[in-house]
Design a protein around this motif. Structure first.
Motif, PDB file in Angstrom:
ATOM      1  N   LYS A   1     -32.750  14.222   0.468  1.00  0.00           N
ATOM      2  CA  LYS A   1     -31.383  14.173  -0.054  1.00  0.00           C
ATOM      3  C   LYS A   1     -30.454  14.713   1.033  1.00  0.00           C
ATOM      4  O   LYS A   1     -30.273  15.926   1.183  1.00  0.00           O
TER       5      LYS A   1
ATOM      6  N   HIS B   1     -37.406  10.389   0.042  1.00  0.00           N
ATOM      7  CA  HIS B   1     -37.125  11.527  -0.834  1.00  0.00           C
ATOM      8  C   HIS B   1     -36.016  12.442  -0.330  1.00  0.00           C
ATOM      9  O   HIS B   1     -35.432  13.183  -1.120  1.00  0.00           O
TER      10      HIS B   1
ATOM     11  N   ASP C   1     -29.936   3.655   2.104  1.00  0.00           N
ATOM     12  CA  ASP C   1     -30.858   3.990   1.013  1.00  0.00           C
ATOM     13  C   ASP C   1     -31.673   2.772   0.585  1.00  0.00           C
ATOM     14  O   ASP C   1     -32.844   2.898   0.222  1.00  0.00           O
TER      15      ASP C   1
ATOM     16  N   SER D   1     -33.566  22.997   1.654  1.00  0.00           N
ATOM     17  CA  SER D   1     -32.338  23.218   0.891  1.00  0.00           C
ATOM     18  C   SER D   1     -31.542  24.399   1.435  1.00  0.00           C
ATOM     19  O   SER D   1     -30.351  24.514   1.156  1.00  0.00           O
TER      20      SER D   1
ATOM     21  N   LYS E   1     -27.299  14.869   1.563  1.00  0.00           N
ATOM     22  CA  LYS E   1     -26.107  15.656   1.221  1.00  0.00           C
ATOM     23  C   LYS E   1     -26.456  17.032   0.675  1.00  0.00           C
ATOM     24  O   LYS E   1     -25.616  17.925   0.650  1.00  0.00           O
ATOM     25  N   ASP E   2     -27.692  17.197   0.202  1.00  0.00           N
ATOM     26  CA  ASP E   2     -28.056  18.440  -0.479  1.00  0.00           C
ATOM     27  C   ASP E   2     -28.985  19.340   0.326  1.00  0.00           C
ATOM     28  O   ASP E   2     -29.525  20.304  -0.218  1.00  0.00           O
ATOM     29  N   CYS E   3     -29.188  19.029   1.590  1.00  0.00           N
ATOM     30  CA  CYS E   3     -30.121  19.843   2.350  1.00  0.00           C
ATOM     31  C   CYS E   3     -29.676  19.986   3.803  1.00  0.00           C
ATOM     32  O   CYS E   3     -28.806  19.255   4.268  1.00  0.00           O
TER      33      CYS E   3
END
Length: 265
Positions: A25, A23, A55, A3, A27-29
Protein backbone atom coordinates in the motif's frame (compact mmCIF):
# COMPACT_ATOMS: atom_id res chain seq x y z
CA UNK A 1 7.18 -3.03 9.61
CA UNK A 2 6.95 -0.82 6.52
CA UNK A 3 4.07 1.09 8.11
CA UNK A 4 6.54 2.98 10.30
CA UNK A 5 10.00 2.65 8.71
CA UNK A 6 11.75 1.90 5.44
CA UNK A 7 11.95 -1.86 4.88
CA UNK A 8 14.02 -4.12 2.63
CA UNK A 9 13.10 -7.71 1.82
CA UNK A 10 16.02 -9.88 0.71
CA UNK A 11 15.37 -12.95 -1.40
CA UNK A 12 15.55 -14.60 -4.83
CA UNK A 13 12.04 -15.96 -5.43
CA UNK A 14 10.02 -14.21 -8.12
CA UNK A 15 6.90 -14.85 -6.03
CA UNK A 16 8.22 -12.37 -3.44
CA UNK A 17 8.44 -9.57 -5.99
CA UNK A 18 4.97 -10.35 -7.37
CA UNK A 19 3.44 -10.43 -3.89
CA UNK A 20 5.09 -7.15 -2.86
CA UNK A 21 3.80 -5.41 -5.99
CA UNK A 22 0.28 -6.68 -5.33
CA UNK A 23 0.01 -6.18 -1.54
CA UNK A 24 2.09 -3.04 -0.94
CA UNK A 25 0.00 0.00 0.00
CA UNK A 26 2.14 2.82 -1.35
CA UNK A 27 0.18 5.61 0.33
CA UNK A 28 0.09 3.93 3.74
CA UNK A 29 3.68 2.86 4.22
CA UNK A 30 7.30 3.93 4.09
CA UNK A 31 9.61 2.87 1.27
CA UNK A 32 9.73 -0.87 0.59
CA UNK A 33 12.67 -2.39 -1.28
CA UNK A 34 13.24 -5.86 -2.69
CA UNK A 35 16.89 -6.88 -2.97
CA UNK A 36 18.24 -10.01 -4.60
CA UNK A 37 20.68 -12.00 -2.48
CA UNK A 38 23.55 -12.38 -4.97
CA UNK A 39 27.09 -10.99 -5.28
CA UNK A 40 25.89 -8.10 -7.48
CA UNK A 41 22.39 -7.53 -6.11
CA UNK A 42 19.51 -5.82 -7.86
CA UNK A 43 17.43 -3.48 -5.73
CA UNK A 44 13.81 -2.70 -6.62
CA UNK A 45 11.85 0.19 -5.12
CA UNK A 46 8.40 -1.37 -4.85
CA UNK A 47 6.57 1.96 -4.55
CA UNK A 48 8.16 3.36 -7.71
CA UNK A 49 7.59 0.12 -9.63
CA UNK A 50 3.95 -0.01 -8.59
CA UNK A 51 3.34 3.58 -9.68
CA UNK A 52 5.01 2.91 -13.04
CA UNK A 53 3.11 -0.32 -13.66
CA UNK A 54 -0.31 0.70 -12.23
CA UNK A 55 -2.51 -1.29 -9.86
CA UNK A 56 -4.18 -3.05 -12.80
CA UNK A 57 -0.91 -4.48 -14.12
CA UNK A 58 0.15 -5.52 -10.61
CA UNK A 59 -3.03 -7.59 -10.31
CA UNK A 60 -2.51 -9.04 -13.79
CA UNK A 61 1.04 -10.00 -12.76
CA UNK A 62 -0.49 -12.59 -10.43
CA UNK A 63 -2.19 -14.16 -13.44
CA UNK A 64 0.85 -13.81 -15.72
CA UNK A 65 3.20 -15.45 -13.21
CA UNK A 66 0.88 -18.29 -12.19
CA UNK A 67 -0.49 -19.10 -15.66
CA UNK A 68 2.93 -19.21 -17.35
CA UNK A 69 4.41 -21.29 -14.54
CA UNK A 70 5.36 -20.83 -10.90
CA UNK A 71 6.29 -23.23 -8.08
CA UNK A 72 2.86 -24.87 -8.10
CA UNK A 73 1.80 -24.58 -11.74
CA UNK A 74 3.44 -26.01 -14.84
CA UNK A 75 5.42 -23.96 -17.32
CA UNK A 76 3.82 -23.86 -20.77
CA UNK A 77 6.30 -25.26 -23.29
CA UNK A 78 7.45 -22.56 -25.70
CA UNK A 79 5.54 -19.76 -23.97
CA UNK A 80 7.69 -17.41 -21.87
CA UNK A 81 6.72 -14.90 -19.23
CA UNK A 82 8.10 -11.91 -21.10
CA UNK A 83 5.69 -11.98 -24.11
CA UNK A 84 2.72 -12.49 -21.78
CA UNK A 85 3.89 -9.63 -19.54
CA UNK A 86 4.38 -7.32 -22.54
CA UNK A 87 0.84 -8.04 -23.73
CA UNK A 88 -0.49 -7.19 -20.27
CA UNK A 89 1.43 -3.92 -20.32
CA UNK A 90 -0.25 -3.13 -23.67
CA UNK A 91 -3.65 -3.99 -22.12
CA UNK A 92 -4.38 -6.94 -24.43
CA UNK A 93 -8.18 -7.24 -24.27
CA UNK A 94 -8.31 -11.07 -24.33
CA UNK A 95 -5.68 -11.68 -21.66
CA UNK A 96 -7.10 -8.80 -19.63
CA UNK A 97 -10.58 -10.34 -19.52
CA UNK A 98 -9.15 -13.81 -18.77
CA UNK A 99 -7.04 -12.38 -15.95
CA UNK A 100 -10.09 -10.64 -14.47
CA UNK A 101 -12.01 -13.91 -14.32
CA UNK A 102 -9.19 -16.06 -12.95
CA UNK A 103 -8.17 -13.43 -10.38
CA UNK A 104 -11.72 -12.94 -9.07
CA UNK A 105 -12.54 -14.68 -5.76
CA UNK A 106 -15.57 -16.95 -5.52
CA UNK A 107 -15.66 -17.62 -9.27
CA UNK A 108 -17.07 -20.99 -10.31
CA UNK A 109 -14.94 -23.65 -12.00
CA UNK A 110 -16.65 -23.42 -15.39
CA UNK A 111 -15.86 -19.71 -15.68
CA UNK A 112 -12.23 -20.32 -14.69
CA UNK A 113 -11.89 -23.22 -17.16
CA UNK A 114 -13.34 -21.17 -20.02
CA UNK A 115 -11.09 -18.20 -19.25
CA UNK A 116 -8.03 -20.45 -19.10
CA UNK A 117 -8.88 -22.01 -22.45
CA UNK A 118 -9.31 -18.58 -24.05
CA UNK A 119 -6.00 -17.40 -22.60
CA UNK A 120 -4.18 -20.50 -23.88
CA UNK A 121 -5.61 -20.08 -27.38
CA UNK A 122 -4.53 -16.44 -27.39
CA UNK A 123 -0.98 -17.22 -26.19
CA UNK A 124 -0.57 -19.74 -29.01
CA UNK A 125 -1.67 -17.17 -31.59
CA UNK A 126 -5.15 -18.54 -32.26
CA UNK A 127 -8.41 -16.72 -32.84
CA UNK A 128 -11.09 -16.75 -30.16
CA UNK A 129 -13.33 -18.61 -32.61
CA UNK A 130 -10.81 -21.49 -32.57
CA UNK A 131 -10.75 -24.34 -30.07
CA UNK A 132 -7.70 -26.00 -28.59
CA UNK A 133 -8.72 -29.25 -30.29
CA UNK A 134 -8.91 -27.70 -33.77
CA UNK A 135 -5.63 -25.81 -33.21
CA UNK A 136 -3.84 -29.01 -32.14
CA UNK A 137 -5.21 -30.97 -35.09
CA UNK A 138 -4.40 -28.35 -37.70
CA UNK A 139 -0.90 -27.76 -36.36
CA UNK A 140 -0.20 -31.49 -36.11
CA UNK A 141 -1.22 -32.07 -39.73
CA UNK A 142 0.99 -29.22 -40.90
CA UNK A 143 3.97 -30.45 -38.90
CA UNK A 144 3.56 -34.10 -39.92
CA UNK A 145 3.25 -33.14 -43.59
CA UNK A 146 6.44 -31.10 -43.60
CA UNK A 147 8.62 -32.65 -40.88
CA UNK A 148 11.69 -34.68 -41.81
CA UNK A 149 11.99 -36.12 -38.31
CA UNK A 150 9.66 -37.08 -35.47
CA UNK A 151 7.14 -34.37 -34.56
CA UNK A 152 7.58 -33.57 -30.86
CA UNK A 153 4.13 -33.35 -29.24
CA UNK A 154 5.20 -30.77 -26.64
CA UNK A 155 5.29 -28.16 -29.41
CA UNK A 156 1.54 -28.48 -29.89
CA UNK A 157 -0.86 -26.40 -27.77
CA UNK A 158 -1.95 -28.21 -24.58
CA UNK A 159 -5.09 -30.31 -24.72
CA UNK A 160 -8.37 -28.89 -23.48
CA UNK A 161 -8.25 -31.34 -20.58
CA UNK A 162 -4.71 -30.35 -19.53
CA UNK A 163 -5.60 -26.66 -19.87
CA UNK A 164 -8.67 -27.12 -17.66
CA UNK A 165 -6.68 -28.47 -14.71
CA UNK A 166 -3.86 -25.99 -15.30
CA UNK A 167 -6.38 -23.13 -15.13
CA UNK A 168 -7.94 -24.46 -11.93
CA UNK A 169 -4.53 -24.68 -10.24
CA UNK A 170 -3.71 -21.17 -11.45
CA UNK A 171 -6.90 -19.80 -9.90
CA UNK A 172 -6.30 -21.62 -6.62
CA UNK A 173 -2.70 -20.36 -6.38
CA UNK A 174 -3.79 -16.77 -7.04
CA UNK A 175 -6.43 -17.03 -4.32
CA UNK A 176 -3.69 -18.21 -1.91
CA UNK A 177 -1.51 -15.24 -2.87
CA UNK A 178 -4.43 -12.84 -2.46
CA UNK A 179 -5.34 -14.35 0.92
CA UNK A 180 -8.84 -15.39 -0.19
CA UNK A 181 -8.43 -19.18 -0.36
CA UNK A 182 -10.10 -19.94 2.97
CA UNK A 183 -12.66 -22.71 2.54
CA UNK A 184 -11.32 -23.76 -0.87
CA UNK A 185 -10.47 -27.45 -1.23
CA UNK A 186 -7.41 -27.92 -3.48
CA UNK A 187 -8.76 -31.29 -4.63
CA UNK A 188 -11.54 -29.36 -6.36
CA UNK A 189 -9.04 -27.09 -8.08
CA UNK A 190 -6.73 -29.31 -10.10
CA UNK A 191 -5.09 -31.32 -7.31
CA UNK A 192 -5.37 -34.88 -6.03
CA UNK A 193 -4.09 -36.51 -2.84
CA UNK A 194 -1.57 -39.34 -3.25
CA UNK A 195 0.36 -40.81 -0.32
CA UNK A 196 -0.81 -37.89 1.84
CA UNK A 197 0.66 -35.38 -0.60
CA UNK A 198 -0.99 -33.08 -3.12
CA UNK A 199 -0.15 -33.99 -6.71
CA UNK A 200 -1.38 -32.19 -9.84
CA UNK A 201 -4.03 -33.80 -12.03
CA UNK A 202 -2.54 -33.60 -15.52
CA UNK A 203 -5.47 -34.75 -17.68
CA UNK A 204 -8.67 -36.76 -17.49
CA UNK A 205 -8.76 -37.62 -21.23
CA UNK A 206 -6.34 -39.08 -23.76
CA UNK A 207 -4.21 -36.41 -25.48
CA UNK A 208 -5.62 -37.51 -28.86
CA UNK A 209 -7.75 -40.27 -30.43
CA UNK A 210 -5.83 -43.53 -30.80
CA UNK A 211 -6.00 -43.37 -34.61
CA UNK A 212 -4.38 -39.95 -34.53
CA UNK A 213 -1.63 -41.10 -32.18
CA UNK A 214 -0.81 -43.80 -34.74
CA UNK A 215 -0.88 -41.41 -37.70
CA UNK A 216 1.42 -42.40 -40.54
CA UNK A 217 1.96 -40.27 -43.63
CA UNK A 218 3.84 -40.61 -46.87
CA UNK A 219 5.45 -38.37 -49.44
CA UNK A 220 5.04 -40.73 -52.38
CA UNK A 221 5.26 -39.43 -55.92
CA UNK A 222 4.40 -42.71 -57.72
CA UNK A 223 0.75 -43.24 -56.86
CA UNK A 224 1.10 -45.11 -53.53
CA UNK A 225 0.52 -48.44 -55.30
CA UNK A 226 3.34 -50.49 -53.70
CA UNK A 227 4.44 -51.39 -50.21
CA UNK A 228 7.11 -48.70 -50.51
CA UNK A 229 4.29 -46.38 -49.50
CA UNK A 230 4.36 -46.21 -45.68
CA UNK A 231 0.59 -45.71 -45.53
CA UNK A 232 -0.17 -48.80 -47.65
CA UNK A 233 2.49 -50.82 -45.79
CA UNK A 234 0.72 -50.20 -42.47
CA UNK A 235 -2.77 -50.73 -43.88
CA UNK A 236 -3.77 -47.07 -43.71
CA UNK A 237 -5.49 -44.97 -46.34
CA UNK A 238 -4.38 -41.59 -47.62
CA UNK A 239 -4.76 -38.77 -45.06
CA UNK A 240 -4.58 -34.99 -45.24
CA UNK A 241 -1.13 -35.19 -43.65
CA UNK A 242 0.32 -36.92 -46.72
CA UNK A 243 2.64 -34.84 -48.82
CA UNK A 244 3.26 -34.85 -52.57
CA UNK A 245 0.67 -37.49 -53.46
CA UNK A 246 -2.09 -35.00 -52.68
CA UNK A 247 -1.23 -33.23 -55.91
CA UNK A 248 -1.35 -36.37 -58.09
CA UNK A 249 -3.40 -39.52 -58.49
CA UNK A 250 -3.24 -41.59 -55.31
CA UNK A 251 -4.03 -45.31 -55.55
CA UNK A 252 -4.37 -45.65 -51.78
CA UNK A 253 -7.48 -43.52 -51.41
CA UNK A 254 -10.67 -45.23 -50.25
CA UNK A 255 -12.78 -42.17 -51.07
CA UNK A 256 -12.55 -38.82 -52.75
CA UNK A 257 -10.44 -36.20 -50.94
CA UNK A 258 -12.49 -34.08 -48.56
CA UNK A 259 -12.06 -30.45 -47.69
CA UNK A 260 -10.33 -29.28 -44.53
CA UNK A 261 -13.67 -28.10 -43.09
CA UNK A 262 -15.31 -31.47 -43.72
CA UNK A 263 -12.36 -33.31 -42.24
CA UNK A 264 -12.46 -31.17 -39.09
CA UNK A 265 -16.16 -31.97 -38.70
Amino acid sequence: MSSYKSTTLIGEDTDLLILLLYHAKVKDCKDIYFRSDISTPYVYNIGVLKQLLSDRVCVDLLFTHAFTGCDTTSRIFGIGKKPCFQRNIKDDSVLRSCSTVICSPKNDKVAVENAGSRAMISLFGGNQSDSLESMRYSLLCKKVATAKTFVTPERLPPTASATKFHSLRTHYQIMVWMGTSEGMDPTEWGWDVHCERLVPIMMDKSPAPDILLQMIHCNCSAGCNTLRCSCRKHGMDFTSACGRCQDSNCDNMSQEPISDEEEQD
